[in-house]
Design an enzyme around this catalytic site. Sequence first.
Site, PDB file in Angstrom:
ATOM      1  N   HIS A 148       9.167 -61.550  13.552  1.00 52.96           N
ATOM      2  CA  HIS A 148      10.334 -62.431  13.745  1.00 52.96           C
ATOM      3  C   HIS A 148      11.314 -61.748  14.696  1.00 52.96           C
ATOM      4  O   HIS A 148      11.619 -60.569  14.536  1.00 52.96           O
ATOM      5  CB  HIS A 148      11.037 -62.701  12.402  1.00 52.96           C
ATOM      6  CG  HIS A 148      10.359 -63.735  11.561  1.00 52.96           C
ATOM      7  ND1 HIS A 148      10.994 -64.420  10.558  1.00 52.96           N
ATOM      8  CD2 HIS A 148       9.082 -64.188  11.576  1.00 52.96           C
ATOM      9  CE1 HIS A 148      10.159 -65.289   9.997  1.00 52.96           C
ATOM     10  NE2 HIS A 148       8.978 -65.153  10.596  1.00 52.96           N
TER      11      HIS A 148
ATOM     12  N   TYR B 235      19.872 -67.815   6.641  1.00 49.75           N
ATOM     13  CA  TYR B 235      20.893 -67.329   5.701  1.00 49.75           C
ATOM     14  C   TYR B 235      22.030 -68.351   5.737  1.00 49.75           C
ATOM     15  O   TYR B 235      22.684 -68.508   6.775  1.00 49.75           O
ATOM     16  CB  TYR B 235      21.428 -65.966   6.141  1.00 49.75           C
ATOM     17  CG  TYR B 235      20.508 -64.801   5.901  1.00 49.75           C
ATOM     18  CD1 TYR B 235      19.390 -64.563   6.698  1.00 49.75           C
ATOM     19  CD2 TYR B 235      20.758 -63.902   4.859  1.00 49.75           C
ATOM     20  CE1 TYR B 235      18.558 -63.480   6.476  1.00 49.75           C
ATOM     21  CE2 TYR B 235      19.921 -62.801   4.631  1.00 49.75           C
ATOM     22  CZ  TYR B 235      18.825 -62.613   5.447  1.00 49.75           C
ATOM     23  OH  TYR B 235      17.997 -61.529   5.222  1.00 49.75           O
TER      24      TYR B 235
ATOM     25  N   PRO C 110      19.879 -57.378  -2.000  1.00 44.23           N
ATOM     26  CA  PRO C 110      18.799 -57.671  -1.041  1.00 44.23           C
ATOM     27  C   PRO C 110      19.218 -58.483   0.187  1.00 44.23           C
ATOM     28  O   PRO C 110      18.412 -58.739   1.062  1.00 44.23           O
ATOM     29  CB  PRO C 110      17.788 -58.442  -1.879  1.00 44.23           C
ATOM     30  CG  PRO C 110      18.541 -58.968  -3.032  1.00 44.23           C
ATOM     31  CD  PRO C 110      19.680 -58.040  -3.282  1.00 44.23           C
TER      32      PRO C 110
ATOM     33  N   LYS D  19      17.210 -54.409   3.014  1.00 48.51           N
ATOM     34  CA  LYS D  19      17.200 -52.958   3.239  1.00 48.51           C
ATOM     35  C   LYS D  19      16.465 -52.158   2.166  1.00 48.51           C
ATOM     36  O   LYS D  19      16.055 -51.025   2.415  1.00 48.51           O
ATOM     37  CB  LYS D  19      18.646 -52.432   3.319  1.00 48.51           C
ATOM     38  CG  LYS D  19      19.370 -52.835   4.557  1.00 48.51           C
ATOM     39  CD  LYS D  19      18.745 -52.221   5.808  1.00 48.51           C
ATOM     40  CE  LYS D  19      18.727 -53.231   6.934  1.00 48.51           C
ATOM     41  NZ  LYS D  19      17.587 -53.131   7.803  1.00 48.51           N
TER      42      LYS D  19
ATOM     43  N   TYR E 246      20.235 -54.950  10.943  1.00 46.56           N
ATOM     44  CA  TYR E 246      19.174 -55.713  10.257  1.00 46.56           C
ATOM     45  C   TYR E 246      17.784 -55.278  10.731  1.00 46.56           C
ATOM     46  O   TYR E 246      16.887 -55.029   9.911  1.00 46.56           O
ATOM     47  CB  TYR E 246      19.353 -57.214  10.508  1.00 46.56           C
ATOM     48  CG  TYR E 246      18.546 -58.095   9.571  1.00 46.56           C
ATOM     49  CD1 TYR E 246      17.161 -58.203   9.681  1.00 46.56           C
ATOM     50  CD2 TYR E 246      19.168 -58.834   8.573  1.00 46.56           C
ATOM     51  CE1 TYR E 246      16.421 -58.991   8.818  1.00 46.56           C
ATOM     52  CE2 TYR E 246      18.431 -59.646   7.708  1.00 46.56           C
ATOM     53  CZ  TYR E 246      17.056 -59.709   7.851  1.00 46.56           C
ATOM     54  OH  TYR E 246      16.331 -60.501   6.985  1.00 46.56           O
TER      55      TYR E 246
HETATM   56  P1  FAS Z   1      10.124 -48.970  -7.002  1.00 47.99           P
HETATM   57  O1  FAS Z   1      11.017 -49.484  -8.087  1.00 47.99           O
HETATM   58  O2  FAS Z   1       9.364 -49.932  -6.161  1.00 47.99           O
HETATM   59  O3  FAS Z   1       9.020 -47.991  -7.657  1.00 47.99           O
HETATM   60  C1  FAS Z   1       9.383 -47.101  -8.690  1.00 47.99           C
HETATM   61  C2  FAS Z   1       8.127 -46.882  -9.523  1.00 47.99           C
HETATM   62  O4  FAS Z   1       8.406 -45.874 -10.508  1.00 47.99           O
HETATM   63  C3  FAS Z   1       7.734 -48.153 -10.270  1.00 47.99           C
HETATM   64  O5  FAS Z   1       6.395 -48.498  -9.998  1.00 47.99           O
HETATM   65  C4  FAS Z   1       7.945 -47.788 -11.736  1.00 47.99           C
HETATM   66  O6  FAS Z   1       6.990 -48.388 -12.597  1.00 47.99           O
HETATM   67  C5  FAS Z   1       7.788 -46.269 -11.704  1.00 47.99           C
HETATM   68  N1  FAS Z   1       8.470 -45.611 -12.833  1.00 47.99           N
HETATM   69  C6  FAS Z   1       9.682 -45.908 -13.360  1.00 47.99           C
HETATM   70  N2  FAS Z   1       9.939 -45.104 -14.414  1.00 47.99           N
HETATM   71  C7  FAS Z   1       8.864 -44.271 -14.540  1.00 47.99           C
HETATM   72  C8  FAS Z   1       8.532 -43.237 -15.444  1.00 47.99           C
HETATM   73  N3  FAS Z   1       9.367 -42.908 -16.457  1.00 47.99           N
HETATM   74  N4  FAS Z   1       7.346 -42.600 -15.286  1.00 47.99           N
HETATM   75  C9  FAS Z   1       6.492 -42.950 -14.285  1.00 47.99           C
HETATM   76  N5  FAS Z   1       6.744 -43.938 -13.393  1.00 47.99           N
HETATM   77  C10 FAS Z   1       7.923 -44.585 -13.539  1.00 47.99           C
HETATM   78  N6  FAS Z   1      14.294 -55.303  -1.590  1.00 47.99           N
HETATM   79  C11 FAS Z   1      14.363 -56.038  -0.473  1.00 47.99           C
HETATM   80  O7  FAS Z   1      14.496 -55.468   0.613  1.00 47.99           O
HETATM   81  N7  FAS Z   1      14.269 -57.412  -0.534  1.00 47.99           N
HETATM   82  C12 FAS Z   1      14.075 -58.082  -1.719  1.00 47.99           C
HETATM   83  O8  FAS Z   1      14.005 -59.298  -1.763  1.00 47.99           O
HETATM   84  C13 FAS Z   1      13.980 -57.342  -2.908  1.00 47.99           C
HETATM   85  N8  FAS Z   1      13.742 -57.959  -4.100  1.00 47.99           N
HETATM   86  C14 FAS Z   1      13.664 -57.213  -5.235  1.00 47.99           C
HETATM   87  C15 FAS Z   1      13.418 -57.813  -6.490  1.00 47.99           C
HETATM   88  C16 FAS Z   1      13.355 -57.043  -7.651  1.00 47.99           C
HETATM   89  C17 FAS Z   1      13.110 -57.723  -8.990  1.00 47.99           C
HETATM   90  C18 FAS Z   1      13.559 -55.650  -7.587  1.00 47.99           C
HETATM   91  C19 FAS Z   1      13.564 -54.791  -8.850  1.00 47.99           C
HETATM   92  C20 FAS Z   1      13.783 -55.034  -6.357  1.00 47.99           C
HETATM   93  C21 FAS Z   1      13.822 -55.811  -5.169  1.00 47.99           C
HETATM   94  N9  FAS Z   1      14.033 -55.215  -3.921  1.00 47.99           N
HETATM   95  C22 FAS Z   1      14.103 -55.932  -2.793  1.00 47.99           C
HETATM   96  C23 FAS Z   1      14.175 -53.792  -3.796  1.00 47.99           C
HETATM   97  C24 FAS Z   1      12.796 -53.162  -3.854  1.00 47.99           C
HETATM   98  O9  FAS Z   1      11.969 -53.709  -2.869  1.00 47.99           O
HETATM   99  C25 FAS Z   1      12.981 -51.673  -3.762  1.00 47.99           C
HETATM  100  O10 FAS Z   1      13.919 -51.327  -2.760  1.00 47.99           O
HETATM  101  C26 FAS Z   1      11.703 -50.930  -3.508  1.00 47.99           C
HETATM  102  O11 FAS Z   1      10.757 -51.332  -4.460  1.00 47.99           O
HETATM  103  C27 FAS Z   1      12.030 -49.437  -3.607  1.00 47.99           C
HETATM  104  O12 FAS Z   1      10.837 -48.726  -3.685  1.00 47.99           O
HETATM  105  P2  FAS Z   1      10.741 -47.448  -4.631  1.00 47.99           P
HETATM  106  O13 FAS Z   1      11.887 -46.561  -4.376  1.00 47.99           O
HETATM  107  O14 FAS Z   1       9.347 -46.954  -4.496  1.00 47.99           O
HETATM  108  O15 FAS Z   1      11.016 -47.998  -6.117  1.00 47.99           O
HETATM  109  C1  PHB Z   2      12.314 -61.943   1.099  1.00 47.59           C
HETATM  110  O1  PHB Z   2      11.553 -62.548   1.883  1.00 47.59           O
HETATM  111  O2  PHB Z   2      11.999 -61.692  -0.092  1.00 47.59           O
HETATM  112  C2  PHB Z   2      13.672 -61.491   1.584  1.00 47.59           C
HETATM  113  C3  PHB Z   2      13.973 -61.593   2.923  1.00 47.59           C
HETATM  114  C4  PHB Z   2      15.228 -61.176   3.374  1.00 47.59           C
HETATM  115  C5  PHB Z   2      16.145 -60.678   2.465  1.00 47.59           C
HETATM  116  C6  PHB Z   2      15.820 -60.571   1.105  1.00 47.59           C
HETATM  117  C7  PHB Z   2      14.577 -60.984   0.665  1.00 47.59           C
HETATM  118  O3  PHB Z   2      17.375 -60.288   2.894  1.00 47.59           O
END
Ligand code: FAS
Ligand code: PHB
Length: 391
Positions: free
Chosen positions: A72, A201, A294, A298, A384
Amino acid sequence: MRTQVAIIGAGPAGLLLSHLLAEGGIESVVLETRTREYVESRIRAGILEHSTVELLDSLGLGKRVHAEGDPHNGIYLQWPQERHHIDFAGLVGRRVWVYGQTELQRDLGVARETGGQPIHYGISDTAVHEVVTEHPSVTFTDSAGRAQRITADVVVGCDGSFGPSRAAVPEHARSTWEHTYPYSWLGVLADVAPSTDELIYAWHPDGFAMHSMRSASVSRLYLQVPAGTDIADWSDDRIWTALATRLGHGQGGWTLNPGPITEKSVLPMRSFVMAPLRHGRLFLAGDAGHIVPPTGAKGLNLAVADVALLAPALIALLGEGDDRLAEEYSETALRRIWRCTHFSWWMTTMLHQSGDPFDAQLQLSQLRWVASSTAAATGLAENYAGLPIGF
Ligand code: FAS
Ligand code: PHB
């Protein structure tokens, strides 16, 4: 068990870090509380910024991004009667890719499996020990119910918001900053072709809405809802009606295509930063050290940037005994973390209804400024599409 780097968490940060370390001849073990299937199926982020794709390409991990992802050149900013395209490629020569975090997790999982990476899924009772010595360790119960201890030269907490790593930094040694927003996102995944070519957005008096996507046949959409919203209060019809209202720009000639909703959930919005990201031989990366709303896309990209910075530091420390980059890691990472924290806060507060009419006028003024000023649009574009790694 013994290894050079014990990594807690098999999310994007943990798996990518283990891959980068292996490229530098450093062995690691990854410890994960969930199953591989669970980790790879969590619906989360959807946007990879320019630097993230460049890094994946440099590692030979970008093939599916280019084959199945969608490049994009920008986004649409919208408010009633107005829809404006912000052209990242034209403004800063960088773009983003639509590619679900689930797909990236799968790519990383295959790469680590191919590389023979030891990953212990399904563990519990994870605890971090003696991080201020040169032989820290992690204890846990493995998936077969056996008590285990792994001794390492370094432990890296990639365990997100709720893992044990944050608390392993004593309160007297850490600072935290937190901001909770008075609203959440209701996110849906729908089996319907996107009604737009690039993300929309939308600022709207009823609340923010965003139209994203996962492929040519799957749409990803979000609605601002009050904090604490119960998803049971939102029927599919109510969701589609609100999305059509908020995403319709009122100029005619555009409609939102509804379709079967396959997943819906409410995501709270908050900002969190912790410093320092190092305590003795414990390092933190990704959501373990920071959380962003989100709106700026980022979260995932910041986790990638952290490990892209941490890996060479650990390779120098453990491979050559040179601790300069390891000493600098936290301060360098926090510069980008605060930049992304500000940008995510700015996008969030510019687009979401706070209920204050004064705020609404400021928001509309900001949106008109970004849509009409090359300088302002360039500022949004460079944040962005992503600043170069090491910013
Ligand atoms: P993660 O949370 O992905 O990974 C951490 C890992 O550690 C998990 O697999 C967990 O199971 C494990 N863990 C936790 N406790 C532990 C323990 N005691 N022992 C062993 N393992 C353990 N970001 C965006 O940019 N756009 C979005 O739309 C967006 N939507 C999201 C929706 C949700 C519901 C959530 C929670 C996050 C969202 N995010 C979004 C942010 C997300 O993408 C994070 O920034 C990204 O997963 C970060 O990656 P990690 O730092 O690896 O953390
Ligand atoms: C998504 O596609 O999940 C998405 C895209 C842009 C954002 C947040 C989430 O800022």
